[in-house]
Design a protein around this motif. Structure first.
Motif, short mmCIF file in Angstrom:
data_model
loop_
_atom_site.label_atom_id
_atom_site.label_comp_id
_atom_site.label_asym_id
_atom_site.label_seq_id
_atom_site.Cartn_x
_atom_site.Cartn_y
_atom_site.Cartn_z
N SER A 111 0.85 -1.18 0.00
CA SER A 111 0.00 0.00 0.00
C SER A 111 0.89 1.24 0.00
N TYR A 112 0.53 2.21 -0.83
CA TYR A 112 1.33 3.42 -1.01
C TYR A 112 0.44 4.64 -0.80
N TRP A 113 0.71 5.41 0.26
CA TRP A 113 -0.12 6.56 0.60
C TRP A 113 0.01 7.67 -0.44
N HIS A 114 -1.12 8.42 -0.62
CA HIS A 114 -1.06 9.58 -1.51
C HIS A 114 -1.93 10.76 -1.06
N GLY A 115 -2.98 10.56 -0.28
CA GLY A 115 -3.84 11.69 0.06
C GLY A 115 -4.47 11.58 1.43
N TRP A 116 -4.72 12.74 2.05
CA TRP A 116 -5.36 12.82 3.37
C TRP A 116 -6.61 13.67 3.23
N SER A 117 -7.75 13.17 3.68
CA SER A 117 -9.00 13.92 3.55
C SER A 117 -8.92 15.23 4.34
N PRO A 118 -9.59 16.29 3.87
CA PRO A 118 -9.51 17.59 4.55
C PRO A 118 -9.97 17.56 6.01
N ASP A 119 -10.89 16.64 6.35
CA ASP A 119 -11.33 16.56 7.74
C ASP A 119 -10.39 15.74 8.62
N GLY A 120 -9.34 15.20 8.04
CA GLY A 120 -8.33 14.47 8.80
C GLY A 120 -8.71 13.06 9.19
N GLN A 121 -9.84 12.57 8.68
CA GLN A 121 -10.34 11.28 9.14
C GLN A 121 -9.96 10.09 8.27
N THR A 122 -9.56 10.34 7.02
CA THR A 122 -9.41 9.25 6.06
C THR A 122 -8.17 9.42 5.21
N LEU A 123 -7.53 8.31 4.88
CA LEU A 123 -6.39 8.30 3.98
C LEU A 123 -6.78 7.66 2.66
N ALA A 124 -6.24 8.18 1.57
CA ALA A 124 -6.42 7.58 0.24
C ALA A 124 -5.07 7.07 -0.23
N TYR A 125 -5.07 5.91 -0.89
CA TYR A 125 -3.80 5.31 -1.29
C TYR A 125 -3.99 4.36 -2.46
N CYS A 126 -2.87 4.00 -3.04
CA CYS A 126 -2.83 2.97 -4.07
C CYS A 126 -2.50 1.65 -3.40
#
Length: 274
Positions: A111-126
């Motif tokens: 898993s490779y991280w790429h984004g953090w939601s503006p509310d700080g609650q969730t991560l988006a990744y490949c």
């Protein structure tokens, strides 16, 4: 390979050098107060002040094989890293920005991280599952990952819009790598670019006005380093796209979120033979 960490101002059109080194460093993130950058090199993370002083190592505990997929939480208190020392494949962890013991978030690998939601609650990744590259999200508090794309080509590089309404990513589902976006629940996949380039690593600006993209020549499928590339800027829907400048770079130039907090500048790495 010489690495030049630089900042470009989209208002004035000027670029300034922050720091240069004969070592390979990659993927600058701006701090939330705009006072320093976070970069990686030799498997470690560093804090780089904008005054030109030498970088300071960030204590990442056992995580000493960090790649260039790292970033800061919206409140600036946490650092997310992607490291493979524990499992031999890239896993996503969070730790205090001042350093500390990483906490595992993604038991499914790699898993490779790429984004953090503006509310700080969730991560988006490949995530790569059974050799398929897709976009996933996972709560920062820990939990099950959520799959947003389903094997339509290679999907990579997700990053949130400033309002959290969209996740932008690059996908090869139509052949050449282009920029797409999808809702955080996986609905409404929408193509953003239809360019002659291979478009990678879309980064929405914090003010919600611009989308920054790294573009390879059209016959380049992956995201290798050491190539002539261009940084392009456009509206959030892909309109008014233009080339800001060309440079020698690629992998490591701007893999992860790199905008300044006010949305007027972004950081990147330019490379040159030493």
């Amino acid at each position: 390979m010489r690495s030049s960490v630089e900042i470009h101002n989209i208002v004035t059109g000027t670029t300034r050098i922050v720091w240069q080194t004969e070592q390979l460093v990659e993927a600058p993130n701006f701090s939330r107060d705009g006072r320093f950058l976070v970069i990686n090199g030799d498997g470690l993370l560093y804090r780089l002040s904008l005054d030109g002083s030498a970088p300071e190592r960030i204590d990442t505990g056992f995580a000493i094989r960090c790649n260039n997929d790292h970033g800061l939480s919206p409140d600036g208190h946490l650092l997310v890293i992607s490291d493979k020392v524990e499992f031999g494949k890239s896993a996503i962890y969070v730790l205090p920005i001042k350093g500390g013991v990483p906490r595992l978030l993604t038991p499914k690998l790699p898993s490779y991280w790429h984004g953090w939601s503006p509310d700080g609650q969730t991560l988006a990744y490949c995530g790569i599952r059974d050799d398929v590259f897709d976009i996933y999200t996972i709560p920062v508090s820990a939990g099950e990952e959520r799959r947003l794309t389903f094997g339509e080509g290679r999907n990579d590089g997700p990053d949130y819009s400033a309002d959290g309404e969209w996740i932008y990513f690059n996908s090869s589902r139509t052949g050449r790598m282009q920029i797409w976006r999808v809702r955080p629940d996986g609905s409404e996949p929408t193509r953003i670019t239809d360019s002659p380039y291979g478009d990678w690593f879309p980064h929405p600006s914090p003010d919600g006005k611009h989308l920054l993209v790294l573009s390879y020549d059209g016959d380049v499928f992956d995201h290798p380093r050491d190539l002539d590339v261009r940084l392009r800027i456009m509206d959030m829907d892909g309109g008014n796209a233009r080339i800001l400048f060309e440079l020698f770079g690629g992998q490591g130039t701007m893999n992860v979120p790199n905008w300044s907090p006010d949305g007027n500048e972004f950081a990147f790495v330019r490379y040159a033979p030493a």
